[in-house]
Write a protein that holds these residues in place. Sequence first.
Motif, PDB file in Angstrom:
ATOM      1  N   ARG A 160     -37.521  16.694 -25.495  1.00 56.73           N
ATOM      2  CA  ARG A 160     -36.428  16.859 -24.541  1.00 56.73           C
ATOM      3  C   ARG A 160     -35.985  15.552 -23.881  1.00 56.73           C
ATOM      4  O   ARG A 160     -34.785  15.312 -23.702  1.00 56.73           O
ATOM      5  CB  ARG A 160     -36.849  17.865 -23.465  1.00 56.73           C
ATOM      6  CG  ARG A 160     -35.717  18.304 -22.554  1.00 56.73           C
ATOM      7  CD  ARG A 160     -36.222  19.345 -21.570  1.00 56.73           C
ATOM      8  NE  ARG A 160     -35.144  19.949 -20.817  1.00 56.73           N
ATOM      9  CZ  ARG A 160     -35.316  20.852 -19.861  1.00 56.73           C
ATOM     10  NH1 ARG A 160     -36.538  21.271 -19.562  1.00 56.73           N
ATOM     11  NH2 ARG A 160     -34.289  21.355 -19.209  1.00 56.73           N
ATOM     12  N   THR A 209     -30.242  18.908 -23.494  1.00 55.41           N
ATOM     13  CA  THR A 209     -31.365  18.671 -22.581  1.00 55.41           C
ATOM     14  C   THR A 209     -31.435  19.745 -21.506  1.00 55.41           C
ATOM     15  O   THR A 209     -32.365  19.768 -20.698  1.00 55.41           O
ATOM     16  CB  THR A 209     -31.247  17.302 -21.897  1.00 55.41           C
ATOM     17  OG1 THR A 209     -29.968  17.194 -21.269  1.00 55.41           O
ATOM     18  CG2 THR A 209     -31.417  16.181 -22.918  1.00 55.41           C
ATOM     19  N   GLY A 210     -30.483  20.663 -21.503  1.00 62.55           N
ATOM     20  CA  GLY A 210     -30.418  21.752 -20.539  1.00 62.55           C
ATOM     21  C   GLY A 210     -28.995  22.261 -20.465  1.00 62.55           C
ATOM     22  O   GLY A 210     -28.060  21.661 -21.007  1.00 62.55           O
ATOM     23  N   LEU A 269     -28.135  20.583 -29.948  1.00 63.24           N
ATOM     24  CA  LEU A 269     -29.352  20.411 -29.161  1.00 63.24           C
ATOM     25  C   LEU A 269     -28.966  19.843 -27.801  1.00 63.24           C
ATOM     26  O   LEU A 269     -28.214  18.865 -27.721  1.00 63.24           O
ATOM     27  CB  LEU A 269     -30.301  19.456 -29.881  1.00 63.24           C
ATOM     28  CG  LEU A 269     -31.660  19.237 -29.220  1.00 63.24           C
ATOM     29  CD1 LEU A 269     -32.540  20.465 -29.381  1.00 63.24           C
ATOM     30  CD2 LEU A 269     -32.350  17.999 -29.818  1.00 63.24           C
ATOM     31  N   PRO A 320     -36.194  19.525 -15.726  1.00 56.60           N
ATOM     32  CA  PRO A 320     -35.234  18.858 -16.601  1.00 56.60           C
ATOM     33  C   PRO A 320     -35.301  17.347 -16.428  1.00 56.60           C
ATOM     34  O   PRO A 320     -35.619  16.851 -15.341  1.00 56.60           O
ATOM     35  CB  PRO A 320     -33.872  19.402 -16.127  1.00 56.60           C
ATOM     36  CG  PRO A 320     -34.190  20.636 -15.357  1.00 56.60           C
ATOM     37  CD  PRO A 320     -35.539  20.426 -14.760  1.00 56.60           C
ATOM     38  N   GLN A 340     -39.897  25.944 -17.728  1.00 57.17           N
ATOM     39  CA  GLN A 340     -38.979  25.484 -16.683  1.00 57.17           C
ATOM     40  C   GLN A 340     -38.808  26.562 -15.611  1.00 57.17           C
ATOM     41  O   GLN A 340     -38.818  26.260 -14.407  1.00 57.17           O
ATOM     42  CB  GLN A 340     -37.622  25.116 -17.283  1.00 57.17           C
ATOM     43  CG  GLN A 340     -36.615  24.633 -16.235  1.00 57.17           C
ATOM     44  CD  GLN A 340     -35.311  24.182 -16.852  1.00 57.17           C
ATOM     45  OE1 GLN A 340     -35.260  23.789 -18.025  1.00 57.17           O
ATOM     46  NE2 GLN A 340     -34.238  24.232 -16.078  1.00 57.17           N
ATOM     47  N   LEU A 358     -31.827  24.983 -24.295  1.00 56.13           N
ATOM     48  CA  LEU A 358     -31.896  23.740 -25.048  1.00 56.13           C
ATOM     49  C   LEU A 358     -31.101  23.771 -26.349  1.00 56.13           C
ATOM     50  O   LEU A 358     -31.072  22.764 -27.059  1.00 56.13           O
ATOM     51  CB  LEU A 358     -33.364  23.413 -25.360  1.00 56.13           C
ATOM     52  CG  LEU A 358     -34.281  23.269 -24.144  1.00 56.13           C
ATOM     53  CD1 LEU A 358     -35.715  23.000 -24.598  1.00 56.13           C
ATOM     54  CD2 LEU A 358     -33.797  22.168 -23.222  1.00 56.13           C
ATOM     55  N   GLU A 359     -30.454  24.897 -26.659  1.00 54.38           N
ATOM     56  CA  GLU A 359     -29.686  24.972 -27.908  1.00 54.38           C
ATOM     57  C   GLU A 359     -28.611  26.034 -27.783  1.00 54.38           C
ATOM     58  O   GLU A 359     -28.810  27.073 -27.149  1.00 54.38           O
ATOM     59  CB  GLU A 359     -30.605  25.277 -29.092  1.00 54.38           C
ATOM     60  CG  GLU A 359     -31.351  26.597 -28.962  1.00 54.38           C
ATOM     61  CD  GLU A 359     -32.362  26.843 -30.071  1.00 54.38           C
ATOM     62  OE1 GLU A 359     -32.352  26.110 -31.073  1.00 54.38           O
ATOM     63  OE2 GLU A 359     -33.153  27.798 -29.926  1.00 54.38           O
ATOM     64  N   ASP A 418     -38.033  26.919 -21.977  1.00 52.41           N
ATOM     65  CA  ASP A 418     -37.235  27.598 -20.952  1.00 52.41           C
ATOM     66  C   ASP A 418     -38.134  28.386 -20.009  1.00 52.41           C
ATOM     67  O   ASP A 418     -37.896  28.435 -18.791  1.00 52.41           O
ATOM     68  CB  ASP A 418     -36.228  28.559 -21.592  1.00 52.41           C
ATOM     69  CG  ASP A 418     -35.326  27.899 -22.616  1.00 52.41           C
ATOM     70  OD1 ASP A 418     -35.200  26.665 -22.600  1.00 52.41           O
ATOM     71  OD2 ASP A 418     -34.752  28.631 -23.448  1.00 52.41           O
ATOM     72  N   GLU A 452     -33.236  23.556 -31.722  1.00 47.92           N
ATOM     73  CA  GLU A 452     -34.498  23.187 -31.093  1.00 47.92           C
ATOM     74  C   GLU A 452     -35.642  23.198 -32.105  1.00 47.92           C
ATOM     75  O   GLU A 452     -36.463  22.272 -32.143  1.00 47.92           O
ATOM     76  CB  GLU A 452     -34.798  24.128 -29.926  1.00 47.92           C
ATOM     77  CG  GLU A 452     -36.173  23.971 -29.319  1.00 47.92           C
ATOM     78  CD  GLU A 452     -36.386  22.685 -28.542  1.00 47.92           C
ATOM     79  OE1 GLU A 452     -37.534  22.409 -28.161  1.00 47.92           O
ATOM     80  OE2 GLU A 452     -35.401  21.938 -28.331  1.00 47.92           O
TER      81      GLU A 452
END
Length: 332
Positions: free
Chosen positions: A272, A93-94, A91, A53, A46, A63-64, A43, A125
């Motif tokens: 991811r 991917t974003g 879980l 992403p 990012q 992510l979680e 995170d 995660e």
Amino acid sequence: MRAIEISHPGGPDVLRLVEREIPQPGPGEVLIKVAASGVNRPDVFQRMGNYAPPPGASDLPGLEVAGELVDGDFSSQNPLGLQRGGQVCALLTGGGYAEYAVAPLSQCLPVPEGLSLIEAASLPENYFTVWSNVFDRGRLGQHDDGTPESLLVQGGSSGIGVTAIQLAHALGHPVFATAGNDEKCRACEALGARAINYRTEDFVERAKAWTDGRGTDVILDMVAGDYVARELDALAEDGRLVIIATLGGNQSRIDAHMVMRRRLHITGSTLRARSVAFKAAIASQLHQHVWPLFAERRLRPVIHEVFAPEDAGRAHAVMESSAHVGKLVLCW
């Protein structure tokens, strides 16, 4: 819904609390009313503009999550029999930094018995990552004589670290872990590891001393860079080095002859961008082999601090400081 977005690449102060439309689940997906969201190092990457992403994923970090299933497709790819109204952790991917999030149903797991939603949000995660890398790619198992193989965890006080220590220890493996000060070393020891303060001790020497000169069988590495050459020296013959982050740099120099002579394996992965089917297979393994360990109290979440959504920037600052032991969580 409230959500935390990245206004532009930068420091923790670029995170802002905004209003967004509630996302809509597609085929094979479910909508989760989020109670808590885990905060992870990706995170931070990012937010800094260094970890985009995957195509089709939400632009929101996260992510979680853990929360309640409120809508979606429960008709297929539902081996665990999850239903609307159930409490799950998932879980993603974003999109986890929000009051509602969408996830593939096959990447959802029931909240382990005895855990709160805040605790459950700290699991996906790390447990998906550790199981995939330590037990699948790293093949941590048994020696030919039936004795358990050993694991060395770099960064034992991180979220990934405390997960790897606990899980390997619960399954009977000797575990060694590095940490940056004596307090963190004591925390690692409380979880079942022999700890090495990497600022005052040589982890290669300690790992060899604790294995009677043989070396450790598997190393889980989040550092890379200059550590790789030393880690190869710390491995036993036929040992496996698994790289999952490059906090120490992307470039490494190795002794290729040593790799050949001692039959060493160097591998790594990211999670991811992997397929839903790949992650669903990990979820199935976790449900079968790991989730029962929570009910038996052989595993427990380690949460350093819980933050309100408006304090997401402060959570990221703590993550970047590496002052924490265990997980950071946002509570909605």
